[in-house]
Design a protein around this motif. Structure first.
Motif, PDB file in Angstrom:
ATOM      1  N   GLY A  76      11.846  57.122  19.360  1.00  0.00           N
ATOM      2  CA  GLY A  76      12.368  57.587  18.094  1.00  0.00           C
ATOM      3  C   GLY A  76      13.512  58.585  18.111  1.00  0.00           C
ATOM      4  N   LEU A  77      13.952  59.097  19.258  1.00  0.00           N
ATOM      5  CA  LEU A  77      15.098  60.012  19.286  1.00  0.00           C
ATOM      6  C   LEU A  77      16.352  59.231  18.923  1.00  0.00           C
ATOM      7  N   PRO A  78      17.125  59.716  17.951  1.00  0.00           N
ATOM      8  CA  PRO A  78      18.360  59.002  17.591  1.00  0.00           C
ATOM      9  C   PRO A  78      19.307  58.902  18.802  1.00  0.00           C
ATOM     10  N   PRO A  79      19.931  57.741  19.006  1.00  0.00           N
ATOM     11  CA  PRO A  79      20.822  57.550  20.162  1.00  0.00           C
ATOM     12  C   PRO A  79      21.939  58.592  20.234  1.00  0.00           C
ATOM     13  N   GLU A  80      22.457  59.028  19.074  1.00  0.00           N
ATOM     14  CA  GLU A  80      23.532  60.031  19.081  1.00  0.00           C
ATOM     15  C   GLU A  80      23.039  61.336  19.692  1.00  0.00           C
ATOM     16  N   LYS A  81      21.794  61.716  19.360  1.00  0.00           N
ATOM     17  CA  LYS A  81      21.226  62.949  19.924  1.00  0.00           C
ATOM     18  C   LYS A  81      20.971  62.784  21.417  1.00  0.00           C
ATOM     19  N   ALA A  82      20.554  61.603  21.814  1.00  0.00           N
ATOM     20  CA  ALA A  82      20.311  61.352  23.239  1.00  0.00           C
ATOM     21  C   ALA A  82      21.610  61.460  24.033  1.00  0.00           C
ATOM     22  N   MET A  83      22.684  60.874  23.494  1.00  0.00           N
ATOM     23  CA  MET A  83      23.984  60.946  24.181  1.00  0.00           C
ATOM     24  C   MET A  83      24.484  62.388  24.225  1.00  0.00           C
ATOM     25  N   ALA A  84      24.304  63.124  23.144  1.00  0.00           N
ATOM     26  CA  ALA A  84      24.728  64.533  23.120  1.00  0.00           C
ATOM     27  C   ALA A  84      23.968  65.326  24.181  1.00  0.00           C
ATOM     28  N   GLU A  85      22.674  65.050  24.319  1.00  0.00           N
ATOM     29  CA  GLU A  85      21.866  65.742  25.327  1.00  0.00           C
ATOM     30  C   GLU A  85      22.315  65.343  26.741  1.00  0.00           C
ATOM     31  N   LEU A  86      22.594  64.086  26.950  1.00  0.00           N
ATOM     32  CA  LEU A  86      23.062  63.627  28.257  1.00  0.00           C
ATOM     33  C   LEU A  86      24.387  64.304  28.613  1.00  0.00           C
ATOM     34  N   HIS A  87      25.304  64.360  27.670  1.00  0.00           N
ATOM     35  CA  HIS A  87      26.595  65.017  27.914  1.00  0.00           C
ATOM     36  C   HIS A  87      26.410  66.508  28.189  1.00  0.00           C
ATOM     37  N   ARG A  88      25.475  67.149  27.478  1.00  0.00           N
ATOM     38  CA  ARG A  88      25.202  68.564  27.715  1.00  0.00           C
ATOM     39  C   ARG A  88      24.720  68.779  29.140  1.00  0.00           C
ATOM     40  N   ARG A  89      23.844  67.900  29.589  1.00  0.00           N
ATOM     41  CA  ARG A  89      23.328  68.011  30.956  1.00  0.00           C
ATOM     42  C   ARG A  89      24.420  67.730  31.987  1.00  0.00           C
ATOM     43  N   PHE A  90      25.268  66.746  31.724  1.00  0.00           N
ATOM     44  CA  PHE A  90      26.393  66.467  32.621  1.00  0.00           C
ATOM     45  C   PHE A  90      27.305  67.688  32.731  1.00  0.00           C
ATOM     46  N   LYS A  91      27.534  68.358  31.594  1.00  0.00           N
ATOM     47  CA  LYS A  91      28.389  69.553  31.609  1.00  0.00           C
ATOM     48  C   LYS A  91      27.771  70.671  32.443  1.00  0.00           C
ATOM     49  N   GLN A  92      26.455  70.762  32.469  1.00  0.00           N
ATOM     50  CA  GLN A  92      25.787  71.757  33.315  1.00  0.00           C
ATOM     51  C   GLN A  92      25.966  71.392  34.794  1.00  0.00           C
ATOM     52  N   ILE A  93      25.794  70.130  35.104  1.00  0.00           N
ATOM     53  CA  ILE A  93      25.913  69.679  36.499  1.00  0.00           C
ATOM     54  C   ILE A  93      27.336  69.882  37.003  1.00  0.00           C
ATOM     55  N   ILE A  94      28.320  69.604  36.170  1.00  0.00           N
ATOM     56  CA  ILE A  94      29.721  69.647  36.594  1.00  0.00           C
ATOM     57  C   ILE A  94      30.150  71.066  36.994  1.00  0.00           C
ATOM     58  N   LYS A  95      29.422  72.070  36.564  1.00  0.00           N
ATOM     59  CA  LYS A  95      29.737  73.466  36.905  1.00  0.00           C
ATOM     60  C   LYS A  95      29.235  73.859  38.295  1.00  0.00           C
ATOM     61  N   ARG A  96      28.479  73.011  38.938  1.00  0.00           N
ATOM     62  CA  ARG A  96      27.918  73.325  40.251  1.00  0.00           C
ATOM     63  C   ARG A  96      28.991  73.376  41.330  1.00  0.00           C
ATOM     64  N   GLU A  97      28.758  74.217  42.311  1.00  0.00           N
ATOM     65  CA  GLU A  97      29.636  74.285  43.481  1.00  0.00           C
ATOM     66  C   GLU A  97      29.372  73.075  44.370  1.00  0.00           C
ATOM     67  N   GLY A  98      30.392  72.649  45.074  1.00  0.00           N
ATOM     68  CA  GLY A  98      30.219  71.641  46.107  1.00  0.00           C
ATOM     69  C   GLY A  98      30.256  70.195  45.668  1.00  0.00           C
ATOM     70  N   LEU A  99      30.564  69.933  44.409  1.00  0.00           N
ATOM     71  CA  LEU A  99      30.678  68.539  43.988  1.00  0.00           C
ATOM     72  C   LEU A  99      31.998  67.967  44.512  1.00  0.00           C
ATOM     73  N   SER A 100      31.980  66.724  44.900  1.00  0.00           N
ATOM     74  CA  SER A 100      33.204  66.070  45.363  1.00  0.00           C
ATOM     75  C   SER A 100      34.083  65.733  44.162  1.00  0.00           C
ATOM     76  N   PRO A 101      35.381  65.520  44.402  1.00  0.00           N
ATOM     77  CA  PRO A 101      36.244  65.088  43.293  1.00  0.00           C
ATOM     78  C   PRO A 101      35.728  63.818  42.619  1.00  0.00           C
ATOM     79  N   GLU A 102      35.151  62.909  43.401  1.00  0.00           N
ATOM     80  CA  GLU A 102      34.632  61.667  42.829  1.00  0.00           C
ATOM     81  C   GLU A 102      33.443  61.933  41.913  1.00  0.00           C
ATOM     82  N   GLU A 103      32.564  62.863  42.316  1.00  0.00           N
ATOM     83  CA  GLU A 103      31.409  63.184  41.481  1.00  0.00           C
ATOM     84  C   GLU A 103      31.849  63.872  40.189  1.00  0.00           C
ATOM     85  N   ILE A 104      32.809  64.776  40.298  1.00  0.00           N
ATOM     86  CA  ILE A 104      33.334  65.442  39.105  1.00  0.00           C
ATOM     87  C   ILE A 104      33.983  64.416  38.178  1.00  0.00           C
TER      88      ILE A 104
END
Length: 144
Positions: free
Chosen positions: A23-51
């Protein structure tokens, strides 16, 4: 992509798909996924490909653009590391022969560039940056 990051992203995606199914609206799910991606992207040591992968998902880049972005990003990182290495040598008053300067400015191996930048703080000569590189023949003291 490294296996741990791949597993983390797969797990996040799976849990959000399950949330949509109950029942979670897809728009909210995508917003949550993007929020989590933004947290991950701030990590040290990611390769250019992962970023690039994460940014591409967040910003909805067209197919092929992430690869182009990662390539340009890696070149920019290498250029910055080369400039940093040369600046440290300059500040320390260590002359840099043209052959060493060319090698530093044309290298695209980011791990090697990190090692050279670190070594630039302590070497006696610019050529000593390359002392531990496996693909460089080492000079042996001559028996005069």
């Amino acid at each position: 992509m490294n296996p741990e990051l791949h597993e983390e992203i797969s797990g996040m995606t799976t849990s959000l798909v399950a949330a949509i199914a109950i029942g979670l609206p897809p728009e909210k799910a995508m917003a949550e996924l993007h929020r989590r991606f933004k947290q991950i992207i701030k990590r040290e040591g990611l390769s250019p490909e992962e970023i690039a992968y994460l940014r591409g998902k967040i910003e909805k880049w067209p197919p092929g653009y992430a690869e182009q972005w990662a390539s340009g990003y890696a070149v920019g990182l290498a250029n910055g590391k080369a400039k940093g290495t040369l600046a440290v040598l300059e500040v320390r008053g260590i002359p840099v022969p043209d052959s060493a300067r060319e090698r530093i400015t044309t290298c695209t191996d980011l791990d090697r560039m990190d090692a050279w930048l670190e070594r630039s703080r302590t070497v006696k000569r610019a050529e000593d940056l390359f002392a531990d590189d496996p693909d460089v023949p080492q000079e042996k003291p001559g028996l005069d």
